[in-house]
Design a protein around this motif. Sequence first.
Motif, PDB file in Angstrom:
ATOM      1  N   PRO A   1       0.800  -1.217   0.000  1.00  0.00           N
ATOM      2  CA  PRO A   1       0.000   0.000   0.000  1.00  0.00           C
ATOM      3  C   PRO A   1       0.842   1.281   0.000  1.00  0.00           C
ATOM      4  O   PRO A   1       0.355   2.344  -0.345  1.00  0.00           O
ATOM      5  CB  PRO A   1      -0.836  -0.106   1.266  1.00  0.00           C
ATOM      6  N   GLN A   2       2.133   1.173   0.351  1.00  0.00           N
ATOM      7  CA  GLN A   2       2.995   2.359   0.322  1.00  0.00           C
ATOM      8  C   GLN A   2       3.344   2.767  -1.111  1.00  0.00           C
ATOM      9  O   GLN A   2       3.825   3.871  -1.341  1.00  0.00           O
ATOM     10  CB  GLN A   2       4.291   2.116   1.121  1.00  0.00           C
ATOM     11  N   ALA A   3       3.111   1.889  -2.067  1.00  0.00           N
ATOM     12  CA  ALA A   3       3.391   2.196  -3.477  1.00  0.00           C
ATOM     13  C   ALA A   3       2.241   3.023  -4.048  1.00  0.00           C
ATOM     14  O   ALA A   3       1.471   2.580  -4.888  1.00  0.00           O
ATOM     15  CB  ALA A   3       3.587   0.903  -4.270  1.00  0.00           C
ATOM     16  N   SER A   4       2.129   4.236  -3.564  1.00  0.00           N
ATOM     17  CA  SER A   4       1.023   5.122  -3.934  1.00  0.00           C
ATOM     18  C   SER A   4       1.524   6.259  -4.815  1.00  0.00           C
ATOM     19  O   SER A   4       2.730   6.538  -4.847  1.00  0.00           O
ATOM     20  CB  SER A   4       0.393   5.707  -2.670  1.00  0.00           C
ATOM     21  N   PRO A   5       0.631   6.938  -5.502  1.00  0.00           N
ATOM     22  CA  PRO A   5       1.067   8.107  -6.269  1.00  0.00           C
ATOM     23  C   PRO A   5       1.788   9.144  -5.415  1.00  0.00           C
ATOM     24  O   PRO A   5       2.737   9.773  -5.868  1.00  0.00           O
ATOM     25  CB  PRO A   5      -0.242   8.656  -6.845  1.00  0.00           C
ATOM     26  N   SER A   6       1.376   9.296  -4.158  1.00  0.00           N
ATOM     27  CA  SER A   6       1.998  10.310  -3.313  1.00  0.00           C
ATOM     28  C   SER A   6       3.453   9.991  -2.977  1.00  0.00           C
ATOM     29  O   SER A   6       4.238  10.896  -2.709  1.00  0.00           O
ATOM     30  CB  SER A   6       1.193  10.522  -2.033  1.00  0.00           C
ATOM     31  N   VAL A   7       3.850   8.720  -3.000  1.00  0.00           N
ATOM     32  CA  VAL A   7       5.232   8.373  -2.677  1.00  0.00           C
ATOM     33  C   VAL A   7       6.191   8.952  -3.722  1.00  0.00           C
ATOM     34  O   VAL A   7       7.345   9.263  -3.413  1.00  0.00           O
ATOM     35  CB  VAL A   7       5.425   6.842  -2.514  1.00  0.00           C
ATOM     36  N   LEU A   8       5.709   9.149  -4.929  1.00  0.00           N
ATOM     37  CA  LEU A   8       6.566   9.725  -5.971  1.00  0.00           C
ATOM     38  C   LEU A   8       6.799  11.222  -5.767  1.00  0.00           C
ATOM     39  O   LEU A   8       7.630  11.814  -6.434  1.00  0.00           O
ATOM     40  CB  LEU A   8       5.980   9.458  -7.355  1.00  0.00           C
ATOM     41  N   ARG A   9       6.097  11.799  -4.813  1.00  0.00           N
ATOM     42  CA  ARG A   9       6.274  13.227  -4.510  1.00  0.00           C
ATOM     43  C   ARG A   9       7.215  13.452  -3.323  1.00  0.00           C
ATOM     44  O   ARG A   9       7.484  14.585  -2.957  1.00  0.00           O
ATOM     45  CB  ARG A   9       4.924  13.864  -4.229  1.00  0.00           C
ATOM     46  N   THR A  10       7.724  12.390  -2.718  1.00  0.00           N
ATOM     47  CA  THR A  10       8.587  12.521  -1.548  1.00  0.00           C
ATOM     48  C   THR A  10       9.991  12.966  -1.958  1.00  0.00           C
ATOM     49  O   THR A  10      10.439  12.679  -3.067  1.00  0.00           O
ATOM     50  CB  THR A  10       8.688  11.194  -0.771  1.00  0.00           C
ATOM     51  N   PRO A  11      10.711  13.645  -1.068  1.00  0.00           N
ATOM     52  CA  PRO A  11      12.086  14.071  -1.389  1.00  0.00           C
ATOM     53  C   PRO A  11      13.002  12.908  -1.752  1.00  0.00           C
ATOM     54  O   PRO A  11      13.835  13.033  -2.647  1.00  0.00           O
ATOM     55  CB  PRO A  11      12.553  14.762  -0.111  1.00  0.00           C
ATOM     56  N   THR A  12      12.830  11.773  -1.094  1.00  0.00           N
ATOM     57  CA  THR A  12      13.671  10.609  -1.388  1.00  0.00           C
ATOM     58  C   THR A  12      13.558  10.207  -2.850  1.00  0.00           C
ATOM     59  O   THR A  12      14.559   9.966  -3.521  1.00  0.00           O
ATOM     60  CB  THR A  12      13.286   9.418  -0.488  1.00  0.00           C
ATOM     61  N   VAL A  13      12.348  10.149  -3.347  1.00  0.00           N
ATOM     62  CA  VAL A  13      12.125   9.753  -4.742  1.00  0.00           C
ATOM     63  C   VAL A  13      12.508  10.879  -5.690  1.00  0.00           C
ATOM     64  O   VAL A  13      13.150  10.650  -6.716  1.00  0.00           O
ATOM     65  CB  VAL A  13      10.666   9.313  -4.957  1.00  0.00           C
ATOM     66  N   ARG A  14      12.170  12.095  -5.343  1.00  0.00           N
ATOM     67  CA  ARG A  14      12.464  13.224  -6.232  1.00  0.00           C
ATOM     68  C   ARG A  14      13.957  13.417  -6.445  1.00  0.00           C
ATOM     69  O   ARG A  14      14.377  13.926  -7.470  1.00  0.00           O
ATOM     70  CB  ARG A  14      11.823  14.488  -5.695  1.00  0.00           C
ATOM     71  N   GLN A  15      14.778  12.997  -5.486  1.00  0.00           N
ATOM     72  CA  GLN A  15      16.221  13.160  -5.601  1.00  0.00           C
ATOM     73  C   GLN A  15      16.919  11.909  -6.131  1.00  0.00           C
ATOM     74  O   GLN A  15      18.135  11.904  -6.304  1.00  0.00           O
ATOM     75  CB  GLN A  15      16.802  13.534  -4.235  1.00  0.00           C
ATOM     76  N   ALA A  16      16.186  10.863  -6.390  1.00  0.00           N
ATOM     77  CA  ALA A  16      16.786   9.603  -6.836  1.00  0.00           C
ATOM     78  C   ALA A  16      17.381   9.740  -8.241  1.00  0.00           C
ATOM     79  O   ALA A  16      16.849  10.450  -9.093  1.00  0.00           O
ATOM     80  CB  ALA A  16      15.735   8.501  -6.836  1.00  0.00           C
ATOM     81  N   SER A  17      18.471   9.040  -8.456  1.00  0.00           N
ATOM     82  CA  SER A  17      19.072   9.035  -9.790  1.00  0.00           C
ATOM     83  C   SER A  17      18.597   7.827 -10.595  1.00  0.00           C
ATOM     84  O   SER A  17      18.789   7.769 -11.799  1.00  0.00           O
ATOM     85  CB  SER A  17      20.599   9.028  -9.691  1.00  0.00           C
ATOM     86  N   LEU A  18      17.963   6.863  -9.926  1.00  0.00           N
ATOM     87  CA  LEU A  18      17.443   5.664 -10.575  1.00  0.00           C
ATOM     88  C   LEU A  18      16.072   5.361  -9.982  1.00  0.00           C
ATOM     89  O   LEU A  18      15.913   5.325  -8.757  1.00  0.00           O
ATOM     90  CB  LEU A  18      18.378   4.472 -10.326  1.00  0.00           C
ATOM     91  N   LEU A  19      15.085   5.149 -10.831  1.00  0.00           N
ATOM     92  CA  LEU A  19      13.753   4.737 -10.370  1.00  0.00           C
ATOM     93  C   LEU A  19      13.399   3.421 -11.047  1.00  0.00           C
ATOM     94  O   LEU A  19      13.500   3.307 -12.268  1.00  0.00           O
ATOM     95  CB  LEU A  19      12.691   5.773 -10.731  1.00  0.00           C
ATOM     96  N   HIS A  20      12.999   2.453 -10.250  1.00  0.00           N
ATOM     97  CA  HIS A  20      12.513   1.176 -10.764  1.00  0.00           C
ATOM     98  C   HIS A  20      11.056   1.083 -10.350  1.00  0.00           C
ATOM     99  O   HIS A  20      10.743   1.033  -9.153  1.00  0.00           O
ATOM    100  CB  HIS A  20      13.309   0.014 -10.179  1.00  0.00           C
ATOM    101  N   LEU A  21      10.157   1.091 -11.316  1.00  0.00           N
ATOM    102  CA  LEU A  21       8.722   1.042 -11.031  1.00  0.00           C
ATOM    103  C   LEU A  21       8.169  -0.292 -11.514  1.00  0.00           C
ATOM    104  O   LEU A  21       8.110  -0.540 -12.721  1.00  0.00           O
ATOM    105  CB  LEU A  21       7.992   2.195 -11.730  1.00  0.00           C
ATOM    106  N   GLY A  22       7.793  -1.131 -10.582  1.00  0.00           N
ATOM    107  CA  GLY A  22       7.160  -2.403 -10.917  1.00  0.00           C
ATOM    108  C   GLY A  22       5.661  -2.238 -10.788  1.00  0.00           C
ATOM    109  O   GLY A  22       5.084  -2.634  -9.778  1.00  0.00           O
ATOM    110  N   VAL A  23       5.043  -1.628 -11.786  1.00  0.00           N
ATOM    111  CA  VAL A  23       3.617  -1.302 -11.736  1.00  0.00           C
ATOM    112  C   VAL A  23       2.972  -1.588 -13.093  1.00  0.00           C
ATOM    113  O   VAL A  23       3.654  -1.789 -14.086  1.00  0.00           O
ATOM    114  CB  VAL A  23       3.393   0.185 -11.372  1.00  0.00           C
ATOM    115  N   HIS A  24       1.660  -1.584 -13.090  1.00  0.00           N
ATOM    116  CA  HIS A  24       0.914  -1.675 -14.346  1.00  0.00           C
ATOM    117  C   HIS A  24       0.850  -0.298 -14.990  1.00  0.00           C
ATOM    118  O   HIS A  24       1.024   0.723 -14.310  1.00  0.00           O
ATOM    119  CB  HIS A  24      -0.520  -2.159 -14.093  1.00  0.00           C
ATOM    120  N   ALA A  25       0.584  -0.289 -16.273  1.00  0.00           N
ATOM    121  CA  ALA A  25       0.345   0.962 -16.993  1.00  0.00           C
ATOM    122  C   ALA A  25      -0.987   0.852 -17.711  1.00  0.00           C
ATOM    123  O   ALA A  25      -1.395  -0.222 -18.136  1.00  0.00           O
ATOM    124  CB  ALA A  25       1.455   1.225 -18.004  1.00  0.00           C
ATOM    125  N   GLU A  26      -1.657   1.957 -17.817  1.00  0.00           N
ATOM    126  CA  GLU A  26      -2.929   2.055 -18.537  1.00  0.00           C
ATOM    127  C   GLU A  26      -2.660   2.974 -19.717  1.00  0.00           C
ATOM    128  O   GLU A  26      -2.384   4.165 -19.525  1.00  0.00           O
ATOM    129  CB  GLU A  26      -3.998   2.636 -17.613  1.00  0.00           C
TER     130      GLU A  26
END
Length: 96
Positions: free
Chosen positions: A29-54
Amino acid sequence: PLYQDPYAPLPHTRREAAAIPDAWVAAGPQASPSVLRTPTVRQASLLHLGVHAEVDARQPALSSLVLSQRDPDGRPRDAFLRLHEIHDLGLRPRLI
């Protein structure tokens, strides 16, 4: 992420994330849209998203990523991160 119909669970995403050295993981449940707005994610140099796409082939701007459809209390939530919202995040990783 936690999914419901028509999206099936993605059983190997935790193992994929664990294989990335020094990964910070937002799972379930922590894999929410809001988690992508956190400083940790915003400053990341690598993002791995294991999610569905529409994908909306007729209106690509309506395409989205589908994150966890349940919050930590099990309640349904809007899990769709739409194209314009992704753009507005201002993410600048070297690799996604």
